[in-house]
Design a protein around this motif. Sequence first.
Motif, PDB file in Angstrom:
ATOM      1  N   ASN A  17      40.148  41.906  38.734  1.00  0.00           N
ATOM      2  CA  ASN A  17      38.718  41.670  38.895  1.00  0.00           C
ATOM      3  C   ASN A  17      38.358  41.170  40.290  1.00  0.00           C
ATOM      4  O   ASN A  17      37.494  40.306  40.447  1.00  0.00           O
ATOM      5  N   ARG A  18      39.015  41.681  41.284  1.00  0.00           N
ATOM      6  CA  ARG A  18      38.732  41.320  42.677  1.00  0.00           C
ATOM      7  C   ARG A  18      38.243  42.553  43.415  1.00  0.00           C
ATOM      8  O   ARG A  18      38.610  43.687  43.094  1.00  0.00           O
ATOM      9  N   CYS A  19      37.443  42.338  44.416  1.00  0.00           N
ATOM     10  CA  CYS A  19      36.905  43.423  45.233  1.00  0.00           C
ATOM     11  C   CYS A  19      38.058  44.222  45.850  1.00  0.00           C
ATOM     12  O   CYS A  19      38.959  43.635  46.449  1.00  0.00           O
ATOM     13  N   PRO A  20      38.052  45.552  45.723  1.00  0.00           N
ATOM     14  CA  PRO A  20      39.141  46.348  46.294  1.00  0.00           C
ATOM     15  C   PRO A  20      39.155  46.339  47.824  1.00  0.00           C
ATOM     16  O   PRO A  20      40.185  46.593  48.431  1.00  0.00           O
ATOM     17  N   ASN A  21      38.033  46.015  48.438  1.00  0.00           N
ATOM     18  CA  ASN A  21      37.936  46.014  49.891  1.00  0.00           C
ATOM     19  C   ASN A  21      38.480  44.721  50.496  1.00  0.00           C
ATOM     20  O   ASN A  21      39.358  44.749  51.344  1.00  0.00           O
ATOM     21  N   CYS A  22      37.971  43.572  50.038  1.00  0.00           N
ATOM     22  CA  CYS A  22      38.350  42.295  50.653  1.00  0.00           C
ATOM     23  C   CYS A  22      39.287  41.454  49.776  1.00  0.00           C
ATOM     24  O   CYS A  22      39.972  40.572  50.276  1.00  0.00           O
ATOM     25  N   GLY A  23      39.296  41.688  48.476  1.00  0.00           N
ATOM     26  CA  GLY A  23      40.139  40.916  47.576  1.00  0.00           C
ATOM     27  C   GLY A  23      39.586  39.547  47.235  1.00  0.00           C
ATOM     28  O   GLY A  23      40.235  38.766  46.553  1.00  0.00           O
ATOM     29  N   GLU A  24      38.379  39.240  47.672  1.00  0.00           N
ATOM     30  CA  GLU A  24      37.791  37.911  47.452  1.00  0.00           C
ATOM     31  C   GLU A  24      36.749  37.901  46.333  1.00  0.00           C
ATOM     32  O   GLU A  24      36.812  37.093  45.432  1.00  0.00           O
ATOM     33  N   GLY A  25      35.755  38.766  46.430  1.00  0.00           N
ATOM     34  CA  GLY A  25      34.663  38.779  45.452  1.00  0.00           C
ATOM     35  C   GLY A  25      35.081  39.390  44.131  1.00  0.00           C
ATOM     36  O   GLY A  25      36.127  40.018  44.003  1.00  0.00           O
ATOM     37  N   ARG A  26      34.228  39.212  43.125  1.00  0.00           N
ATOM     38  CA  ARG A  26      34.492  39.768  41.795  1.00  0.00           C
ATOM     39  C   ARG A  26      33.833  41.137  41.659  1.00  0.00           C
ATOM     40  O   ARG A  26      32.876  41.446  42.345  1.00  0.00           O
ATOM     41  N   ILE A  27      34.347  41.949  40.729  1.00  0.00           N
ATOM     42  CA  ILE A  27      33.758  43.248  40.414  1.00  0.00           C
ATOM     43  C   ILE A  27      32.870  43.127  39.184  1.00  0.00           C
ATOM     44  O   ILE A  27      31.762  43.630  39.157  1.00  0.00           O
ATOM     45  N   LEU A  28      33.377  42.454  38.161  1.00  0.00           N
ATOM     46  CA  LEU A  28      32.663  42.361  36.892  1.00  0.00           C
ATOM     47  C   LEU A  28      32.091  40.967  36.677  1.00  0.00           C
ATOM     48  O   LEU A  28      32.705  39.968  37.032  1.00  0.00           O
ATOM     49  N   GLN A  29      30.921  40.962  36.068  1.00  0.00           N
ATOM     50  CA  GLN A  29      30.286  39.703  35.671  1.00  0.00           C
ATOM     51  C   GLN A  29      30.202  39.721  34.153  1.00  0.00           C
ATOM     52  O   GLN A  29      29.824  40.737  33.562  1.00  0.00           O
ATOM     53  N   GLY A  30      30.533  38.643  33.516  1.00  0.00           N
ATOM     54  CA  GLY A  30      30.552  38.642  32.065  1.00  0.00           C
ATOM     55  C   GLY A  30      31.711  39.484  31.565  1.00  0.00           C
ATOM     56  O   GLY A  30      32.816  39.417  32.094  1.00  0.00           O
ATOM     57  N   TYR A  31      31.435  40.301  30.547  1.00  0.00           N
ATOM     58  CA  TYR A  31      32.519  41.093  29.967  1.00  0.00           C
ATOM     59  C   TYR A  31      32.710  42.430  30.695  1.00  0.00           C
ATOM     60  O   TYR A  31      33.798  42.718  31.183  1.00  0.00           O
ATOM     61  N   LEU A  32      31.664  43.251  30.804  1.00  0.00           N
ATOM     62  CA  LEU A  32      31.805  44.564  31.434  1.00  0.00           C
ATOM     63  C   LEU A  32      30.708  44.903  32.429  1.00  0.00           C
ATOM     64  O   LEU A  32      30.664  46.015  32.938  1.00  0.00           O
ATOM     65  N   ALA A  33      29.809  43.996  32.728  1.00  0.00           N
ATOM     66  CA  ALA A  33      28.701  44.279  33.649  1.00  0.00           C
ATOM     67  C   ALA A  33      29.217  44.293  35.091  1.00  0.00           C
ATOM     68  O   ALA A  33      29.838  43.340  35.547  1.00  0.00           O
ATOM     69  N   VAL A  34      28.946  45.380  35.793  1.00  0.00           N
ATOM     70  CA  VAL A  34      29.387  45.520  37.184  1.00  0.00           C
ATOM     71  C   VAL A  34      28.384  44.811  38.087  1.00  0.00           C
ATOM     72  O   VAL A  34      27.177  45.029  37.987  1.00  0.00           O
ATOM     73  N   ILE A  35      28.892  43.957  38.967  1.00  0.00           N
ATOM     74  CA  ILE A  35      28.053  43.260  39.939  1.00  0.00           C
ATOM     75  C   ILE A  35      27.567  44.300  40.956  1.00  0.00           C
ATOM     76  O   ILE A  35      28.345  45.150  41.388  1.00  0.00           O
ATOM     77  N   PRO A  36      26.285  44.251  41.370  1.00  0.00           N
ATOM     78  CA  PRO A  36      25.779  45.271  42.305  1.00  0.00           C
ATOM     79  C   PRO A  36      26.558  45.343  43.619  1.00  0.00           C
ATOM     80  O   PRO A  36      26.815  46.433  44.124  1.00  0.00           O
ATOM     81  N   GLU A  37      26.929  44.193  44.189  1.00  0.00           N
ATOM     82  CA  GLU A  37      27.699  44.216  45.433  1.00  0.00           C
ATOM     83  C   GLU A  37      28.584  42.978  45.530  1.00  0.00           C
ATOM     84  O   GLU A  37      28.324  41.948  44.913  1.00  0.00           O
ATOM     85  N   CYS A  38      29.629  43.097  46.322  1.00  0.00           N
ATOM     86  CA  CYS A  38      30.579  42.000  46.518  1.00  0.00           C
ATOM     87  C   CYS A  38      29.894  40.857  47.252  1.00  0.00           C
ATOM     88  O   CYS A  38      29.224  41.071  48.263  1.00  0.00           O
TER      89      CYS A  38
END
Length: 121
Positions: A17-38
């Motif tokens: 659940n980490r950003c594939p670009n930087c490895g810092e931010g999250r991808i998912l919020q809650g159970y399956l909701a995708v965050i709009p941007e890192c």
Amino acid sequence: MAEDHNEKTAVIRGFFNRCPNCGEGRILQGYLAVIPECESCGLEFKRYPAADGPAFFTMTIMLLLLIPLLGYTWVVFRPSPLMLLAIVSGATALITMVLLRFVKSAFIGYLWAHNEQDRGA
């Protein structure tokens, strides 16, 4: 010229659940909701639509795990058919729900690594 993205690193970062670009931010919020941007690097996740891919791979993995689960439960515990159905159904539902979150974020990392963006209609 497209950027060179490391597929293995992107999928591993996505799996956790980490950003594939930087490895810092999250991808998912809650159970399956995708965050709009890192929140760290600003990568727009909405450009990488996961659609039905994660569900397909989750079902495939779960069905491959179901075969030994059925055999092991039947041989070791010898439950009645209804009890076997209850045990296997519960285990299948639980493992599928846990696995889906990991597979979805890893799938988004894979899409990012291959630059598979939603290019619009």
